[in-house]
Design an enzyme around this catalytic site. Structure first.
Site, PDB file in Angstrom:
ATOM      1  N   PRO A 275       0.944  -0.603  -0.448  1.00 35.03           N
ATOM      2  CA  PRO A 275       0.446   0.216  -0.144  1.00 35.03           C
ATOM      3  C   PRO A 275       0.747   0.916   0.397  1.00 35.03           C
ATOM      4  O   PRO A 275       1.947   1.233   0.345  1.00 35.03           O
ATOM      5  CB  PRO A 275      -0.651  -0.548   1.290  1.00 35.03           C
ATOM      6  CG  PRO A 275       0.205  -1.118   1.928  1.00 35.03           C
ATOM      7  CD  PRO A 275       0.942  -1.630   1.336  1.00 35.03           C
ATOM      8  N   CYS A 342       1.909  29.450 -15.789  1.00 36.04           N
ATOM      9  CA  CYS A 342       0.325  29.515 -17.028  1.00 36.04           C
ATOM     10  C   CYS A 342       0.013  28.410 -17.921  1.00 36.04           C
ATOM     11  O   CYS A 342       1.103  27.893 -18.572  1.00 36.04           O
ATOM     12  CB  CYS A 342       2.051  30.629 -17.681  1.00 36.04           C
ATOM     13  SG  CYS A 342       2.402  32.123 -16.928  1.00 36.04           S
ATOM     14  N   TYR A 371       1.159  11.077  -3.300  1.00 37.22           N
ATOM     15  CA  TYR A 371       1.282  11.187  -4.638  1.00 37.22           C
ATOM     16  C   TYR A 371       0.808  12.838  -4.916  1.00 37.22           C
ATOM     17  O   TYR A 371       0.773  13.776  -6.113  1.00 37.22           O
ATOM     18  CB  TYR A 371       0.437  10.717  -6.495  1.00 37.22           C
ATOM     19  CG  TYR A 371       0.781   9.261  -5.498  1.00 37.22           C
ATOM     20  CD1 TYR A 371       1.744   8.649  -6.382  1.00 37.22           C
ATOM     21  CD2 TYR A 371      -0.401   8.422  -4.863  1.00 37.22           C
ATOM     22  CE1 TYR A 371       1.607   6.913  -6.172  1.00 37.22           C
ATOM     23  CE2 TYR A 371      -0.360   7.151  -4.721  1.00 37.22           C
ATOM     24  CZ  TYR A 371       0.622   6.806  -5.567  1.00 37.22           C
ATOM     25  OH  TYR A 371       0.910   4.640  -4.982  1.00 37.22           O
TER      26      TYR A 371
HETATM   27  C1  LIG Z   1       1.636   2.943  -7.309  1.00 38.52           C
HETATM   28  C2  LIG Z   1       1.644   1.094  -7.016  1.00 38.52           C
HETATM   29  C3  LIG Z   1       1.289   0.927  -5.608  1.00 38.52           C
HETATM   30  C4  LIG Z   1       0.717   1.566  -4.019  1.00 38.52           C
HETATM   31  O1  LIG Z   1      -0.583   2.076  -5.085  1.00 38.52           O
HETATM   32  P1  LIG Z   1      -1.548   2.762  -4.321  1.00 38.52           P
HETATM   33  O2  LIG Z   1      -2.462   2.914  -5.146  1.00 38.52           O
HETATM   34  O3  LIG Z   1      -0.458   3.718  -3.681  1.00 38.52           O
HETATM   35  O4  LIG Z   1      -1.491   1.819  -2.986  1.00 38.52           O
HETATM   36  C5  LIG Z   1       1.799  -0.599  -4.635  1.00 38.52           C
HETATM   37  N1  LIG Z   1       2.337  -1.276  -6.252  1.00 38.52           N
HETATM   38  C6  LIG Z   1       2.460  -1.213  -6.856  1.00 38.52           C
HETATM   39  C7  LIG Z   1       3.614  -2.364  -8.621  1.00 38.52           C
HETATM   40  C8  LIG Z   1       2.714   0.008  -7.865  1.00 38.52           C
HETATM   41  O5  LIG Z   1       3.100   0.580  -8.736  1.00 38.52           O
END
Ligand SMILES: *Cc1c(COP(=O)(O)O)cnc(C)c1O
Length: 419
Positions: A275, A342, A371
């Site tokens: 996660p 801009c 993010y």
């Molecule tokens: C981005 C990503 C995650 C995390 O995703 P969340 O939506 O932030 O939990 C986990 N595993 C992989 C392979 C990812 O690309």
């Protein structure tokens, strides 16, 4: 745990007034709550206790060294997607033997770096990548562990750009071809087939897609387990959704657990989770100051000192972020909340009831912990924001605000024009 709330009409981050942070460190400013990060980790770990998962924090969601360190200190591993993120783990003191490395485009340099640091396993996105990892492992003189990423072809109801488990996306191998691919990979020199991986997308609010995906990969997992004693892990990715609106119900970790744990127990492999957003998303604010209030015949605009270079989610995914006044008010005004860049796409909120604000007022953009900073840039030669980590009544600067010199670092001065 109510991390951001009002006391005596002032917004607090844990026990620290947000205004004080803005005055001390300036704006735009990312404010993170360590209490929230830890609480989210423990909640998920408790919900999944029956399978005792290794929770690998997805570093791309928030890669600040102090944030990585916070998770390392409570026992988390890491999910990384580049050599740069591996470097961050080492700087932060997270044990790379708890790291898994994903991504469709790993270079030989990145692979060798990760093998030398003895990461837990690579999640492998193609057969060509397995061959490359084998070559790299041979040249390093080590064995590399891999887990094939399987694409279970489920369609979670989420934004197209963050849906990764449908067969049309670039991610993973389709399930029909996976067994043969795993068998070929297991036969490669210096490769140990360590498990299976899936990650079906991001910001998923219902448990059903996770369960459906697991049902689809379960037979493959059982088969591989019976064929290879080295197969020990099932990595089920991240993607757990959070609440971005006051009215939106997040994915409940207990419901998630009851959907996936029975299948996981049946499969019987060690469980890895990845996660990102769930752990950090609602533990961050982007604090900004209103620079101008502008009216035209059609619209009112609140122009703030944070832009799409600081938080691109609204522009990129049409994402919603709640906007909170730092000094409490119930009065709202319909307006666009826009940045100084801009671009017409430079907005945080469009045509929304926002806290009535005047020039100089402070606002906090909620759910900015994931993010947010990691997707920020220097577009328009803007300085990237500072960040603080709050813990109880204390706050610590964890990223300095950039200065002009940072903008041109690495650039080579042009030769002087000839007279
Ligand atoms: C981005 C990503 C995650 C995390 O995703 P969340 O939506 O932030 O939990 C986990 N595993 C992989 C392979 C990812 O690309």
């Amino acid at each position: 745990m109510n991390i951001f709330g009002y006391k005596h009409g002032e917004l607090y981050a844990e026990r620290v007034p947000v205004r004080r942070l803005a005055e001390r460190y300036g704006t735009p400013l990312y404010v993170y709550s360590r209490g929230h990060f830890e609480a989210q980790y423990h909640t998920l770990h408790r919900a999944m206790a029956e399978v005792d998962p290794l929770i690998c924090f997805s570093v791309k969601s928030n890669s600040n060294l102090s944030v990585i360190r916070t998770f390392a200190d409570i026992g988390a591993g890491a999910d990384i997607v580049s050599g740069g993120e591996l470097y961050r783990l080492l700087q932060a003191g997270l044990d790379p033997s708890k790291a898994v490395f994903a991504g469709v485009g790993k270079t030989s340099e990145e692979i060798e770096f990760a093998i030398r640091e003895n990461i837990l396993f690579f999640t492998v996105e193609s057969e060509a990548e397995a061959v490359r990892i084998s070559d790299s492992a041979r040249s390093v003189g080590a064995t590399a562990r891999i887990a094939f990423r399987v694409n279970p072809d489920v369609n979670p109801d989420t934004h197209l750009y963050v849906s990764t488990g449908r067969k049309e996306t670039k991610f993973g191998l389709d399930i029909e071809r996976s067994l043969a691919a795993c068998e070929r990979a297991a036969a490669l020199p210096n490769i140990e087939l360590a498990g299976i991986h899936m990650h079906i997308g991001s910001q998923i609010l219902a448990p059903e897609p996770f369960a459906a995906a697991l049902e689809r990969v379960a037979p493959l997992c059982m088969r591989l387990r019976s064929l290879y004693s080295s197969v020990r892990y099932l990595d089920i990715g991240g993607g757990l959704g959070i609440s971005y609106h006051s009215g939106q119900a997040p994915l409940d970790p207990a419901r998630y657990a009851s959907a996936v744990v029975p299948v996981l127990k049946e499969i019987g492999l060690s469980v890895v989770l990845e996660p990102g957003r769930f752990l950090v998303g609602n533990g961050g604010l982007l604090v900004c100051r209103v620079q101008y209030v502008k009216d035209n015949a059609f619209r009112k605009f609140l122009i703030i000192d944070a832009g799409m270079n600081d938080l691109i989610r609204p522009s990129l995914y049409e994402a919603h972020h709640d906007v909170l006044p730092v000094r409490h008010t119930d009065r709202t005004c319909r307006a666009d909340l826009v940045g100084p860049i801009c671009e017409t796409g430079d907005f945080i909120a469009l045509d929304r009831e926002l806290p009535c604000s005047e020039q100089g007022d402070l606002l906090a953009i909620a759910s900015a912990g994931a993010y947010g900073f990691t997707m920020s840039s220097n577009y328009n030669s803007r300085l990237r924001a500072a960040a603080v980590l709050v813990h109880g009544g204390r706050a610590r600067l964890i990223r300095k605000r950039e200065v002009f010199k940072d903008l041109v670092r690495g650039e080579l001065r042009p030769p002087r024009a000839r007279q």
